[in-house]
Design an enzyme around this catalytic site. Structure first.
Site, short mmCIF file in Angstrom:
data_model
loop_
_atom_site.label_atom_id
_atom_site.label_comp_id
_atom_site.label_asym_id
_atom_site.label_seq_id
_atom_site.Cartn_x
_atom_site.Cartn_y
_atom_site.Cartn_z
N GLU A 1 0.81 -1.21 0.00
CA GLU A 1 0.00 0.00 0.00
C GLU A 1 0.84 1.26 0.00
O GLU A 1 0.37 2.33 -0.40
CB GLU A 1 -0.95 0.01 1.19
CG GLU A 1 -0.27 0.13 2.54
CD GLU A 1 -1.26 0.08 3.70
OE1 GLU A 1 -1.13 0.94 4.58
OE2 GLU A 1 -2.15 -0.81 3.72
N ASP A 2 2.13 1.15 0.44
CA ASP A 2 3.02 2.32 0.46
C ASP A 2 3.73 2.53 -0.87
O ASP A 2 3.89 3.68 -1.32
CB ASP A 2 4.08 2.16 1.55
CG ASP A 2 3.51 2.30 2.95
OD1 ASP A 2 2.35 2.74 3.08
OD2 ASP A 2 4.23 1.94 3.91
N THR A 3 4.21 1.44 -1.50
CA THR A 3 5.20 1.60 -2.59
C THR A 3 4.92 0.80 -3.85
O THR A 3 5.64 0.96 -4.84
CB THR A 3 6.59 1.20 -2.07
OG1 THR A 3 6.53 -0.17 -1.60
CG2 THR A 3 7.06 2.10 -0.95
N GLY B 1 -2.54 -14.30 3.29
CA GLY B 1 -3.31 -14.72 4.45
C GLY B 1 -2.68 -14.14 5.70
O GLY B 1 -1.85 -13.25 5.65
N GLU C 1 8.30 -12.08 6.52
CA GLU C 1 9.29 -12.05 5.43
C GLU C 1 10.64 -11.60 5.96
O GLU C 1 11.68 -12.21 5.68
CB GLU C 1 8.85 -11.07 4.35
CG GLU C 1 7.90 -11.61 3.33
CD GLU C 1 7.60 -10.57 2.25
OE1 GLU C 1 6.78 -10.87 1.39
OE2 GLU C 1 8.19 -9.46 2.27
#
Length: 1112
Positions: A34-36, A64, A98
């Site tokens: 949503e940022d980049t 998920g 991640e």
């Protein structure tokens, strides 16, 4: 915004090395969508892809609550992870998972680079601002403090890595371009290297090197690879590089160090290359070597790197480029390839070394075939020509590749022409590579190398050293330098050898001195060149050495003064040549005069060689009285008059040649008398008088303080051995067999250093004095005795160091007393009167030495399968007549194994145990048995202790010859044979042990065993897992029959071993023993006593059956 070093060294477990998988992506992008996603990330992704960088982006990937296992594997299979920290990055648990995985992969060698996109690195590191708020919310929602804590640690560690910080102080496109440039440079330096067009036989060598590198350990480690030019050092080093480079922050292969450092400012250029590759800065400059070394040291301390320096030839190259292991960060690996082994030892910084050896015949055949035929085996029509190439190249990959490529697609006629040329003139590209090592030698080393290549290959090192010492070439250090530079080697017999291509390279250097005029060369070794120079009287002062050995006997009409033009001649070797006339001149500067079959009785009257070192005139007509009246040489140390039938007496050598070391008079069958002074030659080391049949008069006393070897074998008329009033501690080997000596003097006890004694005769008995038991260093005793009165005294146990006992032709010997504990080898194969108790004790001692366990069974072996040893017609079909050779050929093979007496001091029988006894039946305690000469067993993860028993049977070639007793003893024939033991483990091998058997006149059982420690050293690398297939076979490779009435064969083979055989792995052989004669009162008894001795009848003899007295 530049890419800088990771702070601190991080370790990684050894398991990561073994679980490595191929990398599917160059770059993995971690970001908050949503940022980049629609702006910065899309532009970065496109820019990376346009530069050919394979990049993973999770575009439109369903998400998920938890990250999937498949996604985690994608992270693992990426070389680089770029983490784009934006203001909402920490609000996503997916992103944080991640991140945790990426930090874990960093510990296993993955490059991790953070991008701080409009956020301050300190907020990420310390979890302030939005990063702190997001983590607080996660703690409240998840109630899992441990997981949140792992995210905090991952954020802290990732933010500590220097990366890129976007502060809106430049355009976004310029910022992205900087990132792409750095990543592109990194990828370029992490690309695998081209290894070879056909990388044949590389994997096994890579595996051996990786074991030494031990990638899993966290210390800095250096390995040196050495070998001759063209053997494949660079190729193997590149293959190793490709195998492991991705485990390191930086890796670099610095090629051709020797060549590049030889140019102006070469070291500085190499330093710049190393620094540029390490830092990723292509514009870095070094002003001087010292400054460059300091810069390299500072950089290497902080990076875990893989560095290979290829083709190093001087220590200063290493010192200026890498210093020592203390320059490197933990986990770094450095590999150096060189032709100079001494360079690695002198540095004292290499943790280990690896010698790159030539290819085996099968490997060489495959590599050559790939280049010549583009398949792994040759065309059928070219098979014989291919074998000639394999023989010529002797396993050097460079030669195989070049010759294979040059012959591809050519006709058989062209192949034959090329091969004929290669025998005389080497291929230029091969010559250029091999000659590099020669060019690095100093003048004396070059002369030594060329002398070895032209004249002295295959000679004993001590012999060559004495000769070249007299030429002022300093051979002790010179030969060692040649060994260190992999130009020559020394075998276990102390003989000097070099690869055939290196020998040809040296000879080609000499030929190029004057390609068309051999008389202007320094050395002549090809007999046709020598014939041309001598027959046309073209000699010159250029000629340093001449070898003229014709393959067939030839007569030459030469001028009597044909050597007069060769004033500088130092080495003259002649063989198979009859000069047909007298000889008026030989150069006085000769160091070696080696003339086999010299047909004149004396040398020229004006020949006064003051520097002669070696005088070898075997099979000649020389008369020594005449010779040594003129020759007075203190430098003469080696004399060989073998098989000279005009020598009747050996004159005073103490005055003529006081410093002689080696004196070979064997087969001088007319020699009768030896001058008393010879007994006082205190420099004499080896004196060979074998088969001097007429010899009667020896010096009454010998006081030779340097004497090591003396043989009077087959000197039938020698009745008395000289007194030895002084201690002769250097005499190690004494052979008095088949002489007329009936009693040894008591002074024999003064031979305090004697290690090997052979004594006895088939025509008279010899009494041993009590003083013989003073020979406390004796480790080999050979007794030859036919007397009915022969009995070995109990005092034999006093020989505490006795390791080998051989008793020959003693058919009346009934008992062998208790033997010393150190005994390893006993040969009594024709002592057919030995009682059962003696045989039992011998086999008992054999078992105890090997530590063989009791009552060992194999589930796959059933029954008591015996062979019908009297079915002569059946057995005669199993004889290998193709391996039958003449007695003279057998002796040639024997002499190749022990060509001189000196070999007796060198041969090491190792840790093996063996016993040869008369007999037919293999003991039942051998839990694997098979008719024939091979057997298959299965063993566990370690190669266990095993014992082998082979039953040799002498088969009459006609029924009328079958006049043998119950032991199979024959009366009118003598058999000699060579048996080769081969062991394959999981198809690898073979391990070969060659054994000679002499004068067999009865069926023989040969017991052979190897200690567990030696087996582990030999077979450790061949074992695979918990089940290992072991094939053991014996083959009679050569045999000869004196009267051609009997022939040997291997009737049966047995193995005693702890196995894991299953019933289906074994062949059950049915009993076929109805014609076997068991009337003898001696058959095989138990090897070891039962665990409980209180009741013998309760012993389990399932597999353990032995030598017991049969009830009447």
């Amino acid at each position: 915004m530049a890419l800088v070093t990771i702070k601190g060294g991080s370790s990684y477990s050894s398991s990561s090395y073994f679980t490595h998988q191929l990398k599917n992506f160059d770059v993995f992008l971690s970001f908050r969508g949503e940022d980049t996603r629609l702006g910065f990330i899309s532009h970065l992704y496109n820019a990376l892809c346009q530069r050919g960088i394979n990049t993973f982006i999770d575009d439109n990937l369903p998400r998920g609550e938890e990250i999937s296992t498949g996604f985690l594997k994608i992270i693992e299979s990426s070389r680089i992870s770029i983490i784009v920290f934006s203001e909402n990055y920490a609000s996503s648990t997916w992103c944080l998972d991640e991140l945790a995985k990426i930090v874990e992969c960093k510990k296993n060698g993955q490059l991790v680079q953070p991008v701080f996109y409009s956020v301050d690195p300190s907020e990420v590191r310390n979890q302030k601002g939005k990063f702190g708020e997001a983590l607080f919310k996660h703690e409240e929602k998840l109630k899992d403090n441990k997981k949140v804590q792992s995210w905090r640690e991952a954020l802290h560690e990732a933010a500590n890595i220097s990366g890129w910080h976007y502060r809106h102080d430049c355009t976004e496109s310029k910022f992205i371009q900087e990132i792409v440039e750095e990543i592109s440079n990194y990828k370029l330096h992490q690309m695998p290297l081209f290894v070879a067009k056909y990388p044949v036989a590389i994997n096994s060598r890579i595996e051996a090197i990786l074991v030494q590198l031990d990638i899993g350990s966290n210390d800095a480690r250096m390995l040196g690879m050495y070998g001759p030019g063209g053997v494949g050092k660079t190729t193997i080093a590149k293959a190793v590089y490709n195998k492991i480079f991705y485990y390191f922050e930086r890796s670099y292969f610095l090629e051709n160090v020797r060549e590049k450092s030889g140019i102006f400012d070469g070291i500085i250029q190499l330093q710049e290359m190393l620094l540029c590759e390490t830092l990723g800065n292509r514009h870095l400059k070094v002003c001087n070597e010292s400054k460059g070394a300091s810069m390299i040291e500072n950089i290497l301390r902080n990076k875990r790197i893989l560095l290979i320096l290829d083709d190093v030839d001087k220590s200063d190259q290493i010192e200026r480029l890498i210093g020592g292991c203390d320059w490197f960060a933990s986990g770094s690996r450095i590999i150096i390839t060189t032709r100079n082994k001494h360079l690695l030892h002198a540095l004292r910084i290499c943790h280990s070394t690896y010698m790159v050896k030539e290819l085996g015949d099968h490997e060489a055949l495959e590599l050559f075939s790939m280049h010549a035929f583009q398949k792994n085996k040759p065309e059928e029509d070219y098979s014989e020509l291919t074998n000639q190439v394999i023989c010529y190249a002797k396993g050097i990959p460079l030669a195989l590749s070049i010759i294979g490529a040059s012959l591809r697609g050519r006709s058989e006629m062209e192949w034959k022409s090329a091969l004929d040329k290669y025998k005389r003139i080497p291929e230029k590209d091969i010559q250029n590579v091999l000659q590099v090592s020669y060019q690095g030698l100093n003048d004396s080393e070059k002369n030594i190398f060329l002398d070895l290549a032209c004249f002295f290959k295959g000679h004993f090192k001590d012999y060559v050293v004495d000769i070249l010492n007299c030429c002022n070439l300093y051979p002790v250090i010179g030969i060692q330098n040649l060994i260190d530079k992999c130009l020559i080697n020394v075998d276990r017999f102390n003989k000097l050898w070099m690869h055939d291509l290196l020998q040809q390279m040296g000879r080609e250097i000499v030929r190029q001195e004057s390609p068309q005029k051999p008389e202007l060369r320094s050395r002549l070794w090809y007999y046709e060149d020598g014939f041309e120079v001598l027959t046309e009287n073209k000699g010159s002062d250029n000629i340093r050495g001449m070898m003229m050995v014709s393959p067939e006997p030839i007569k030459l009409q030469l001028e009597a003064s044909c050597f007069e033009k060769m004033k500088n001649l130092k080495f003259l070797m002649v063989g198979n040549v009859d000069i047909c006339r007298g000889l008026k001149y030989l150069p006085n500067g000769l160091r070696v005069l080696d003339w086999s079959g010299f047909l004149l009785s004396s040398l020229p009257s004006n020949f006064c060689p003051q520097k002669l070192v070696a005088l070898n005139m075997p099979q000649s007509r020389i008369i020594l009285d005449k010779l040594f009246k003129r020759i007075q040489s203190r430098s003469l140390t080696h004399m060989n008059f073998r098989n000279c039938q005009h020598i009747r007496k050996l004159p005073d050598l103490l005055s003529a040649t006081p410093n002689v070391k080696k004196l070979d008079l064997r087969y001088c069958r007319k020699l009768v008398k030896i001058h008393y002074s010879v007994g006082y030659l205190d420099k004499l080391e080896s004196w060979d008088l074998r088969s001097c049949h007429e010899l009667q008069i020896l010096p009454s006393c010998i006081a030779m303080k340097s004497l090591k070897i003396l043989s009077l074998y087959n000197c039938y008329r020698v009745r008395r051995f000289p007194d030895t009033p002084q201690g002769m501690e250097n005499l190690k080997y004494l052979n008095l067999t088949h002489t007329a000596i009936t009693e040894l003097p008591s002074s024999i006890g003064n031979l305090i250093g004697l290690e090997q004694l052979a004594i006895g005769s088939n025509f008279c008995s010899c009494q041993l004095p009590i003083s013989i038991y003073e020979l406390e260093h004796l480790h080999m005793l050979y007794l030859y005795e036919k007397s009915k009165d022969l009995n070995i005294r109990e005092s034999i146990i006093k020989f505490k160091r006795l390791r080998r006992l051989l008793i020959r032709d003693s058919k009346f010997l009934k008992k062998i007393p208790k033997l010393p504990k150190g005994i390893r080898s006993i040969d009594v194969c024709d002592c057919i009167s030995l009682n059962s108790e003696s045989l039992r004790k011998l086999i008992l001692q054999f078992g105890r030495k090997l530590g063989l366990p009791q009552d060992m069974k194999c589930s796959g072996f059933k029954g008591n399968a015996l062979m019908d040893l009297h079915s002569h017609r059946k057995l005669s079909h199993q004889i290998d007549f193709s391996s039958q050779i003449s007695l003279s050929k057998f002796k040639v093979i024997q002499n190749e194994f022990t060509p001189t007496l000196d070999m007796h001091l060198i041969i090491d029988f190792g840790e093996t145990y063996n016993i040869n006894v008369p007999g037919k039946k293999i003991p039942k305690w051998f839990n694997h048995q098979n008719i024939g000469s091979s057997i298959l067993i299965w063993v566990g993860p370690e190669f266990p202790t095993f014992a082998l028993c082979v039953a040799f049977h002498l088969v009459p070639l006609k029924d009328s010859y079958a006049k043998n007793d119950s032991y199979g003893s024959i009366r009118d024939d003598i058999i000699h044979l060579i048996c080769d033991l081969r062991i394959f483990v999981n198809g690898k091998g073979p391990f070969i042990e060659r054994t000679f058997f002499y004068r067999l006149q009865s069926d023989t059982l040969c017991f052979y065993g190897v200690p567990h420690s030696q087996l582990q050293r030999t077979f450790r690398d061949m074992m695979q897992g918990n089940q290992n297939r072991v094939e053991i076979s014996c083959k009679i490779s050569h045999w000869t029959s004196g009267n051609r009435k009997f022939a040997p064969m291997i009737a049966r083979i047995g193995v005693h071993v702890e196995c894991i055989c299953s019933p289906q792995n074994s062949v059950i052989v049915q009993d076929n023993s109805q014609n076997v004669d068991d009337s003898e009162d001696t058959v095989l008894t138990p090897l070891l006593p039962p665990c409980s001795t209180s009741n013998v009848s309760h012993t389990n003899l399932g597999c353990l059956s032995g030598l017991r007295r049969k009830r009447p």
